[in-house]
Scaffold this motif. Structure first.
Motif: not given
Length: 367
Positions: A213-217
């Motif tokens: 899973r890729l989460v961009v903040i």
């Protein structure tokens, strides 16, 4: 401050416990062969650096420890009352930012950056220490003059959660000549700003199909000023990060499981041929166009909506192109109401994702 040998024995005795840098970033460590091995970075802190820092105590901050490895961590350990330091000052809810931001300026280490602060918040939410600047064997940059391709780093990777987090500061979303260096070409044949955007897209394309899973903040997600510098309001930032890292729906679970399955079956991600297509994959001369749905209150309606979306994507008449409808177990019987011979004619395959994330193919027709 206690004698150093006493301090060192305390450092050894408290290995594995959670400590905090002055800015509140959590970390832990192990002690092996007279060296402190940090759990959230590959950095190793030699005993001699602790000796030097101990000789300079008392200190007001890690900035007074020039030339030492990981001064933020050394300061955090030596000033902790468990190790023999004075009672540490309470961590304020609002920590003033350093000049600059998550970007590293002269005199600023990665340990002090906004990126490190955000990764520390993620560690706290996940209950796992991430691997900062991790490099996967399969995530590669453009070839250089010698034809070799360097591994691209990700900001942090949590293996136990199969999660990658990217903290993207302002230069990732808007032109900034200082960082873009428009007059200087990179190995990609474009300036650094264009290369950065290219590599960001590559991460977005190649990480999820690996079952991660890729989460961009971004700074705008947190308490930041107009220049993207984080104010580090810990309580509110922590809640935002907690929300960003939470799986938003069952559809995320279904997609994650199916992406992992695609990789094990030899499929590779492909650039969607239509702007409204979420996922496409290729294998040899085959192409798979995918629509996935998670659990909904009305399972039958959800399956019908998924069919409708898939039908709108049927613009390719090549027999090498197939269509995949991916649903959780609870929705499969509703999707199966479309007769098998109709699914066969439309080249639609039905995939079931079980509650334990196994993927089962239900062919449109036997054989």
């Amino acid at each position: 401050m206690a004698a150093f040998e006493t301090v060192w024995r305390s450092i050894e005795a408290h290995a594995g416990q959670v400590f905090h840098t002055k800015r509140g970033i959590p970390f832990s460590y192990a002690v092996r062969y007279g060296q402190v091995h940090l759990d959230n970075t590959n950095r190793i802190l030699p005993r001699t650096d602790f000796v030097k820092a101990h000789g300079l105590m008392p200190l007001s901050g890690p900035g007074e420890l020039p030339g030492l490895q990981g001064p933020s961590y050394i300061f955090g350990i030596l000033t902790d009352r468990r190790i023999g330091g004075p009672d540490p000052a309470p961590v304020n809810d609002h920590v003033p930012p350093r000049v600059g931001s998550g970007r590293r300026y002269r005199g600023m280490s990665r340990d002090d950056s906004d990126e490190a602060y955000v990764i520390g918040l993620c560690d706290e939410v996940l209950g796992e220490t991430g691997l900062p600047q991790h490099r996967f064997d399969w995530l590669l940059g453009d070839p250089g003059a010698n034809g070799k391709r360097a591994k691209l780093p990700v900001d942090a990777y949590w293996p136990g959660h199969e999660l990658v987090v990217e903290y993207r500061e302002l230069q990732h979303d808007q032109p900034m000549p200082h960082f873009d260096k428009p007059d200087k070409l990179t190995v990609s044949g474009v300036h650094r700003g264009e290369q950065r955007a290219r590599y960001d897209r590559r991460r977005e394309t190649e990480i999820p199909p690996r079952g991660l899973r890729l989460v961009v903040i971004r700074p705008a997600d947190l308490d930041a000023d107009s220049r993207g510098r984080l104010r580090r309001t810990r309580t509110s930032d922590l809640e935002v990060v907690r929300g960003l890292l939470a799986r938003s729906s069952d559809e995320d679970r279904v997609l994650d499981a199916f992406r992992r399955w695609l990789t094990t079956e030899g499929w590779t991600p492909a650039t969607p041929t239509e702007p409204w297509t979420g996922i496409e994959a290729e294998r040899g001369g085959e192409r798979l166009i995918i629509e996935a749905k998670g659990r909904t209150e009305e399972q039958g309606t959800g399956a019908d909506v998924a069919y409708g979306r898939l039908l709108r994507r049927m613009t390719d008449q090549s027999p090498a192109t197939r269509y995949a409808l991916v649903l959780p177990t609870a929705s499969v019987r509703h999707a199966a109401r479309v007769p098998a011979h109709v699914r066969c004619l439309l080249r639609v395959d039905l995939y079931e994702v079980t509650d334990d994330n196994r993927v089962l193919l239900r062919p449109a027709a036997p054989g």
